[in-house]
Design a protein around this motif. Structure first.
Motif, PDB file in Angstrom:
ATOM      1  N   CYS A   8     101.195 138.763  52.534  1.00 47.36           N
ATOM      2  CA  CYS A   8     100.878 139.587  53.796  1.00 47.36           C
ATOM      3  C   CYS A   8     101.911 140.590  54.294  1.00 47.36           C
ATOM      4  N   LEU A  54     104.443 146.509  53.688  1.00 42.46           N
ATOM      5  CA  LEU A  54     104.707 146.840  55.284  1.00 42.46           C
ATOM      6  C   LEU A  54     106.239 147.651  55.219  1.00 42.46           C
ATOM      7  N   GLU A  97     106.988 148.688  61.177  1.00 44.37           N
ATOM      8  CA  GLU A  97     105.482 148.417  61.215  1.00 44.37           C
ATOM      9  C   GLU A  97     105.147 146.915  61.860  1.00 44.37           C
ATOM     10  N   ARG A  98     104.190 146.987  62.819  1.00 35.85           N
ATOM     11  CA  ARG A  98     103.961 145.725  63.232  1.00 35.85           C
ATOM     12  C   ARG A  98     102.386 145.240  62.939  1.00 35.85           C
ATOM     13  N   HIS A  99     102.007 144.031  62.533  1.00 35.38           N
ATOM     14  CA  HIS A  99     100.561 143.967  61.988  1.00 35.38           C
ATOM     15  C   HIS A  99     100.391 142.531  62.206  1.00 35.38           C
ATOM     16  N   SER A 100      98.984 142.316  62.515  1.00 34.54           N
ATOM     17  CA  SER A 100      98.501 140.876  62.826  1.00 34.54           C
ATOM     18  C   SER A 100      97.522 140.520  61.738  1.00 34.54           C
ATOM     19  N   PHE A 101      97.599 139.359  61.143  1.00 30.69           N
ATOM     20  CA  PHE A 101      96.901 138.935  59.930  1.00 30.69           C
ATOM     21  C   PHE A 101      95.868 137.643  60.448  1.00 30.69           C
ATOM     22  N   GLU A 130     101.489 137.214  62.864  1.00 34.51           N
ATOM     23  CA  GLU A 130     101.950 138.186  63.399  1.00 34.51           C
ATOM     24  C   GLU A 130     103.157 138.795  62.903  1.00 34.51           C
ATOM     25  N   GLN A 141     106.512 141.884  62.558  1.00 30.52           N
ATOM     26  CA  GLN A 141     106.994 143.209  62.872  1.00 30.52           C
ATOM     27  C   GLN A 141     108.124 143.299  62.018  1.00 30.52           C
TER      28      GLN A 141
END
Length: 143
Positions: free
Chosen positions: A50, A54, A58-62, A136, A138
């Motif tokens: 995941c 990135l 960057e902040r992302h939720s999977f 999630e 960051q």
């Protein structure tokens, strides 16, 4: 050129793992960030994937299905162990995690699911096996 997470990166990040109903299980967002060396077994390979690509900041939720998170719950990893085979003085109670030694000497944690008259039912699956999760992240830094 923007630096991105690679399969062998040393990554400093905040992360949160929660159940799909939103119940948080682990989070570093309220504390110190974590530093993980990818490819070294610090986190599950499915979670490492995941992070790939990135960038810092960057902040992302999977949303991960069980097979993409901690695996499906496997019935063959639930075993009955005779109570007489537990070490003397061992706490054989439901919902207790114990470490067991395999015949080859390797050690595995197992969760006692149930205690019967002569046996205990031990689950050697990861506690999150069979559960969809939200991961999630960051990214704070990449080395």
């Amino acid at each position: 050129m923007t630096q991105t997470v690679q399969p062998d990166s040393l990554v400093t990040l905040h992360y949160r793992i929660s159940l799909d109903n939103g119940q948080p299980l682990i989070s570093t967002f309220e504390a110190q960030p974590a530093t993980m060396h990818l490819g070294q077994g610090d986190i599950a390979p499915t979670l490492e994937r995941c992070l790939a690509g990135l960038a810092v900041g960057e902040r992302h939720s999977f949303e991960l299905a069980p097979e993409n998170a901690f695996g499906a719950h496997r019935a063959e990893l639930v075993e009955k162990v005779r109570l007489e085979d537990f070490p003397d003085g061992a706490e054989v109670e439901p919902m207790v995690i114990m470490e067991f030694t395999a015949p080859d000497g390797s050690r595995y944690p197992g969760l006692i699911r149930e205690v019967l008259d002569t046996h205990a039912v031990i689950d050697f699956n990861h506690p999150l096996a069979g559960k969809p999760i939200r991961f999630e992240v960051q990214i704070i830094g990449i080395n």
